[in-house]
Design a protein around this motif. Structure first.
Motif, PDB file in Angstrom:
ATOM      1  N   TYR A   1       0.478   8.651   1.656  1.00 37.59           N
ATOM      2  CA  TYR A   1      -0.388   8.120   0.938  1.00 37.59           C
ATOM      3  C   TYR A   1      -1.018   9.308   0.389  1.00 37.59           C
ATOM      4  O   TYR A   1      -1.034  10.411   0.706  1.00 37.59           O
ATOM      5  N   ASP A   2      -1.923   8.755  -0.963  1.00 38.15           N
ATOM      6  CA  ASP A   2      -2.508   9.765  -1.706  1.00 38.15           C
ATOM      7  C   ASP A   2      -4.068   9.325  -0.963  1.00 38.15           C
ATOM      8  O   ASP A   2      -4.783   8.499  -1.303  1.00 38.15           O
ATOM      9  N   ARG A   3      -4.417  10.410  -0.152  1.00 39.10           N
ATOM     10  CA  ARG A   3      -5.905  10.221   0.477  1.00 39.10           C
ATOM     11  C   ARG A   3      -7.153  10.097  -0.583  1.00 39.10           C
ATOM     12  O   ARG A   3      -8.196   9.652  -0.104  1.00 39.10           O
ATOM     13  N   GLU A   4      -6.919  10.825  -1.780  1.00 40.14           N
ATOM     14  CA  GLU A   4      -7.975  10.767  -2.926  1.00 40.14           C
ATOM     15  C   GLU A   4      -8.044   9.354  -3.466  1.00 40.14           C
ATOM     16  O   GLU A   4      -9.244   9.063  -3.716  1.00 40.14           O
TER      17      GLU A   4
ATOM     18  N   LYS B   1       0.945  -1.380   0.117  1.00 37.60           N
ATOM     19  CA  LYS B   1       0.165  -0.008   0.106  1.00 37.60           C
ATOM     20  C   LYS B   1       0.893   1.124  -0.074  1.00 37.60           C
ATOM     21  O   LYS B   1       0.631   2.161  -0.645  1.00 37.60           O
ATOM     22  N   GLU B   2       1.926   1.572   0.796  1.00 37.68           N
ATOM     23  CA  GLU B   2       2.950   2.307   0.756  1.00 37.68           C
ATOM     24  C   GLU B   2       3.511   2.630  -0.695  1.00 37.68           C
ATOM     25  O   GLU B   2       3.895   3.672  -0.936  1.00 37.68           O
TER      26      GLU B   2
ATOM     27  N   GLN C   1      -6.970   6.389  11.212  1.00 35.06           N
ATOM     28  CA  GLN C   1      -5.406   6.549  10.464  1.00 35.06           C
ATOM     29  C   GLN C   1      -5.174   5.414  10.033  1.00 35.06           C
ATOM     30  O   GLN C   1      -5.318   4.180  10.765  1.00 35.06           O
ATOM     31  N   TRP C   2      -4.526   5.256   9.032  1.00 33.98           N
ATOM     32  CA  TRP C   2      -3.904   4.104   8.384  1.00 33.98           C
ATOM     33  C   TRP C   2      -2.534   3.561   8.910  1.00 33.98           C
ATOM     34  O   TRP C   2      -1.728   4.568   8.496  1.00 33.98           O
TER      35      TRP C   2
ATOM     36  N   ASP D   1      13.622   2.313  -0.573  1.00 34.53           N
ATOM     37  CA  ASP D   1      14.836   1.337  -0.910  1.00 34.53           C
ATOM     38  C   ASP D   1      14.219  -0.131  -1.487  1.00 34.53           C
ATOM     39  O   ASP D   1      15.010  -0.846  -2.180  1.00 34.53           O
ATOM     40  N   ALA D   2      13.389  -0.454  -0.774  1.00 35.18           N
ATOM     41  CA  ALA D   2      12.483  -1.680  -1.068  1.00 35.18           C
ATOM     42  C   ALA D   2      10.956  -1.587  -0.742  1.00 35.18           C
ATOM     43  O   ALA D   2      10.453  -1.044   0.231  1.00 35.18           O
ATOM     44  N   ILE D   3      10.147  -2.169  -1.916  1.00 32.97           N
ATOM     45  CA  ILE D   3       8.710  -2.162  -1.583  1.00 32.97           C
ATOM     46  C   ILE D   3       8.332  -3.707  -1.652  1.00 32.97           C
ATOM     47  O   ILE D   3       8.902  -4.281  -2.832  1.00 32.97           O
ATOM     48  N   PHE D   4       7.639  -4.142  -0.588  1.00 30.08           N
ATOM     49  CA  PHE D   4       7.492  -5.865  -0.796  1.00 30.08           C
ATOM     50  C   PHE D   4       5.699  -5.718  -1.058  1.00 30.08           C
ATOM     51  O   PHE D   4       5.141  -5.314  -0.368  1.00 30.08           O
TER      52      PHE D   4
END
Length: 336
Positions: free
Chosen positions: A267-270, A28-29, A163-164, A39-42
């Motif tokens: 995050y993009d809240r839209e 999600k991030e 909040q998330w 540096d990394a997205i899982f």
């Protein structure tokens, strides 16, 4: 050596340097506006583990290992680790980092923990107690929801104020070498409690502490908001940010022109369903150890106040009907 300024601020003569930093994040991030800085997205936020708590520990290991690689250091060259998370007894940190065999100080400041670990690292280094320290913080949406609210399978409705919790971890290696971003000062926060008892409204609980710490630092240092390129809170999100502005303006302090919040940046809240914005220890850790330090390293930002904000609740205190106290710690970062 550290020098006390005013009532709550400590200034550093040696100005410890950020030698390396890394941020890792979940799916999600990775779909948010800061993805290119990580540096990394899982994509698999289980990280191949059997429990969410073990998954969060894996995030910490990744952040620490990657920051060491970028700094050109090995674990044996780190004198102390200052680390923390949201879980009981900070188990994401202790279980995640035990294999590195580095002396470890567990920290709990809720979502203010990234600022707290950076502050403690800087104090140790500037005082001569350490040559190098690591400041590490994490959170995981699923582990936090299970501990503080309800298991995910419950399918409870989240109110607009919610909040998330970020699935992310950040690490900064601090020392005295190099010419990178430096820690000029820190300002410790006081516990503030204005009676908020809604565990789904963290922004309102933390805003008074953020206002208190910012006002104290400006008083101690005799500076003004316009003296800084950026005043970055984390993580008040929308409701807390609006309250922060109101509380400070009652003291004739206007930070609007210089302010942003990690919970509004991650995050993009839209397009992403995060309601009021982001939260969790990993929220500010991921923003600071990616976007912020990158911008400062390039000279795009030179004089920054980072204020980590935390809601000091626990499942036990919430079940006993307690309110949610807030705290905020400030780290003054410079690129000079």
């Amino acid at each position: 050596m550290p020098e006390r300024i005013g009532k709550y601020t400590v200034s550093f003569s040696n100005r410890p340097t950020v030698l390396g930093y890394a941020a890792v994040a979940g799916k999600k991030e990775g779909e948010g506006p800061l993805a290119r800085y990580f540096d990394a997205i899982f994509e698999d936020t289980t990280m191949g583990e059997k429990t969410w708590e073990k998954s969060e520990s894996a995030l910490q290991r990744e952040a620490f290992s990657r920051s060491l690689d970028k700094a050109g250091y090995t674990p044996s060259q780190i004198n102390y680790i200052f680390c923390g998370d949201l879980l009981n007894q900070s188990i994401a940190s202790t279980f995640g980092l035990r294999e590195f065999k580095v002396p470890l100080f567990g920290q709990f400041g809720a979502c203010s923990t990234m600022a707290q670990t950076m502050a403690m690292s800087a104090v140790f280094i500037d005082s001569g107690a350490a040559d190098t320290c690591a400041a590490i913080t994490s959170s995981h949406f699923c582990s936090a929801e299970r501990q503080f609210r309800t298991p995910l399978i419950y399918g409870g409705q989240r109110p607009p104020s919610a909040q998330w919790t970020a699935t992310a971890a950040g690490c900064a290696i601090l020392g005295l070498a190099g010419n990178g971003v430096r820690v000029a000062a820190v300002c410790g926060g006081r516990v503030n409690d204005l009676g908020i008892n809604d565990i789904n409204n963290m922004g309102a609980a933390m805003a008074p502490a953020a206002a208190d710490t910012i006002a104290n630092f400006l008083t101690d240092t005799q500076t003004k908001p316009e003296d800084y390129d950026l005043i970055l809170t984390g993580d008040l999100s929308q409701i807390g940010t609006d309250l922060l502005y109101d509380l400070l303006e009652r003291q004739q302090i206007d930070i609007r022109a210089a302010h942003n919040d990690c919970g509004l940046m991650l995050y993009d809240r839209e397009s992403q369903d995060v309601h009021a914005g982001g939260s969790g220890c990993g929220c500010s850790a991921a923003v600071v150890c990616s976007w912020l330090l990158s911008k400062m390293e390039k000279g795009e930002l030179n004089n920054v106040l980072f204020i980590g904000t935390g809601a000091l609740m626990s499942p036990t205190s919430s079940q006993q009907g307690e309110t949610v106290p807030g705290i905020a710690h400030l780290v003054h970062l410079v690129k000079k």
